[in-house]
Design an enzyme around this catalytic site. Structure first.
Site, PDB file in Angstrom:
ATOM      1  N   GLU A  49      16.550 -17.486  -8.142  1.00 52.22           N
ATOM      2  CA  GLU A  49      16.042 -17.074  -9.445  1.00 52.22           C
ATOM      3  C   GLU A  49      16.916 -17.620 -10.574  1.00 52.22           C
ATOM      4  O   GLU A  49      16.438 -17.932 -11.664  1.00 52.22           O
ATOM      5  CB  GLU A  49      16.011 -15.544  -9.554  1.00 52.22           C
ATOM      6  CG  GLU A  49      14.992 -14.860  -8.678  1.00 52.22           C
ATOM      7  CD  GLU A  49      15.103 -13.343  -8.739  1.00 52.22           C
ATOM      8  OE1 GLU A  49      14.083 -12.669  -8.513  1.00 52.22           O
ATOM      9  OE2 GLU A  49      16.210 -12.830  -9.004  1.00 52.22           O
ATOM     10  N   LYS A 224       7.046  -3.761 -11.581  1.00 52.85           N
ATOM     11  CA  LYS A 224       7.692  -3.202 -10.383  1.00 52.85           C
ATOM     12  C   LYS A 224       8.754  -4.191  -9.902  1.00 52.85           C
ATOM     13  O   LYS A 224       8.433  -5.351  -9.616  1.00 52.85           O
ATOM     14  CB  LYS A 224       6.649  -2.979  -9.289  1.00 52.85           C
ATOM     15  CG  LYS A 224       7.218  -2.609  -7.917  1.00 52.85           C
ATOM     16  CD  LYS A 224       6.101  -2.521  -6.888  1.00 52.85           C
ATOM     17  CE  LYS A 224       6.632  -2.248  -5.482  1.00 52.85           C
ATOM     18  NZ  LYS A 224       7.233  -3.448  -4.849  1.00 52.85           N
ATOM     19  N   GLU A 227      15.950  -3.849  -9.261  1.00 51.80           N
ATOM     20  CA  GLU A 227      17.332  -3.725  -9.731  1.00 51.80           C
ATOM     21  C   GLU A 227      17.523  -3.048 -11.082  1.00 51.80           C
ATOM     22  O   GLU A 227      18.562  -2.410 -11.327  1.00 51.80           O
ATOM     23  CB  GLU A 227      17.992  -5.124  -9.818  1.00 51.80           C
ATOM     24  CG  GLU A 227      18.329  -5.778  -8.513  1.00 51.80           C
ATOM     25  CD  GLU A 227      17.193  -6.594  -7.917  1.00 51.80           C
ATOM     26  OE1 GLU A 227      17.190  -6.819  -6.697  1.00 51.80           O
ATOM     27  OE2 GLU A 227      16.290  -6.999  -8.690  1.00 51.80           O
ATOM     28  N   ASP A 250       3.601 -11.237  -8.166  1.00 51.84           N
ATOM     29  CA  ASP A 250       2.532 -10.611  -7.380  1.00 51.84           C
ATOM     30  C   ASP A 250       1.881  -9.499  -8.189  1.00 51.84           C
ATOM     31  O   ASP A 250       2.510  -8.886  -9.049  1.00 51.84           O
ATOM     32  CB  ASP A 250       3.082 -10.045  -6.063  1.00 51.84           C
ATOM     33  CG  ASP A 250       4.235  -9.081  -6.275  1.00 51.84           C
ATOM     34  OD1 ASP A 250       4.011  -7.863  -6.143  1.00 51.84           O
ATOM     35  OD2 ASP A 250       5.353  -9.536  -6.563  1.00 51.84           O
TER      36      ASP A 250
END
Length: 331
Positions: A49, A224, A227, A250
């Site tokens: 990421e 959603k 962390e 997603d």
């Protein structure tokens, strides 16, 4: 020893006072928020990421900063920029997978989830002294609320948990969290493609079971992820403001094998169906990860450059705007 204990107590008292300022200035916008933002810490869980964000911001590996070696956190920074600005990016490190070995040796994965994020946040704040934290990464989104794959969301309201359920008096609200989030309407005006929504945190990538899904919708959440609420809890303890920037991989309400979105009503969730009826979150994550990471690499640097040099107060509504809103509400 007594002197050490006294210093530790004084540090705790100072941090609690700063945390109290964070909570109080969230609604009042007092002069404590007029300090310019000079040091920004971007906290990300996964190396994949972070890679493109590191390249886009031209960050360099910092080996001179002594983080707790147990955490394996890796830090990058811009070095000192004009007007003493500095950008840091900290990953949560890696962990050995217990109970799993291969012929080539131990299996190591990125340190994802709330525990690793909280530890990295604590060390990052201790060593880097940021004025603001950005919890950045990928996430699931609610398609029926307008989320699309690749959309980037800015956190709003507060950070919450959907899987920390403690049905015991005041512990129920404590479990949800409701950790303060810096509201940035001026940033949303400046970046019109940026969407906003409540960020809800849980320790599973899998589809939520009905109980988690019920809490998620009661949180009025659109995002959603795994962390941000943990980082926000540490940030509140240490008196540092935080925002979340999350790119959608997603759609959590996409029904299995179709392009149909489940119309979950967050006011009446008795009808919610089990996670097995939704498209698998992990499959969607893998399929759309590259797109989401590219969108993060485009958006995070723009957000950082908007924030640097501005005061916390500027990112929020101006005093004049707040006065107008009070007048309108009282009219």
């Amino acid at each position: 020893l007594h002197r050490v204990d006294r210093r530790q107590r004084q540090m705790c008292i100072r941090d609690r006072a700063k945390a109290a300022q964070v909570v109080s200035t969230q609604s009042t916008g007092t002069s404590t928020m007029e300090k310019p933002i000079r040091r920004v810490l971007i906290l990300m869980a996964m190396r994949a990421e972070a890679q493109d964000v590191i390249k886009t911001l031209s960050l360099h590996l910092r080996t001179d900063l002594i983080f707790d070696p147990c955490l394996n956190s890796v830090c990058y920074s811009s070095g000192l920029l004009k007007d003493s600005y500095e950008i840091f990016l900290l990953t949560c490190g890696t962990r050995i997978v217990n109970g799993l070995k291969r012929e080539e040796g131990e299996v190591v994965v990125d340190a994802v989830g709330t525990t690793c994020a909280a530890l990295a946040a604590w060390e990052g704040i201790r060593l880097l002294k940021p004025d603001l934290i950005i919890s950045a990464g990928t996430c699931g989104g609610v398609g029926s609320k307008g989320a699309n794959i690749g959309d980037v969301y800015l956190s709003t309201d507060s950070f919450k948990y959907h899987d920390r359920r403690i049905s015991l008096g005041d512990y129920k609200t404590y479990g949800i969290g409701n950790y303060p989030c810096l509201e940035c309407p001026n940033l949303l005006k400046w970046l019109p493609d940026l969407k906003s929504g409540v960020v809800s945190t849980g320790d599973s990538l899998d589809n939520m079971d009905p109980a988690e899904r019920e809490q998620f919708y009661h949180n009025n959440a659109t995002v959603k992820e795994m962390e941000a609420a943990a980082v926000a809890e540490v940030a509140q303890l240490k008196g540092v403001w935080i925002i979340g920037v999350k790119a959608v991989t997603d759609l959590i309400d996409k029904l299995k094998g179709t392009d149909t979105l489940a119309q979950d009503d967050n006011k009446d969730v008795d009808h919610l169906i089990g996670g097995s009826n939704y498209d698998d979150a992990a499959d969607q994550f893998v399929k759309n990860f590259t797109l989401a990471v590219n969108r993060l690499a485009e958006t995070v640097p723009k957000i950082v450059h908007f924030l640097l040099g501005n005061c916390l107060l500027y990112t929020s509504p101006s005093p004049r705007d707040r006065q107008k809103s009070r007048m309108q509400s009282s009219a």
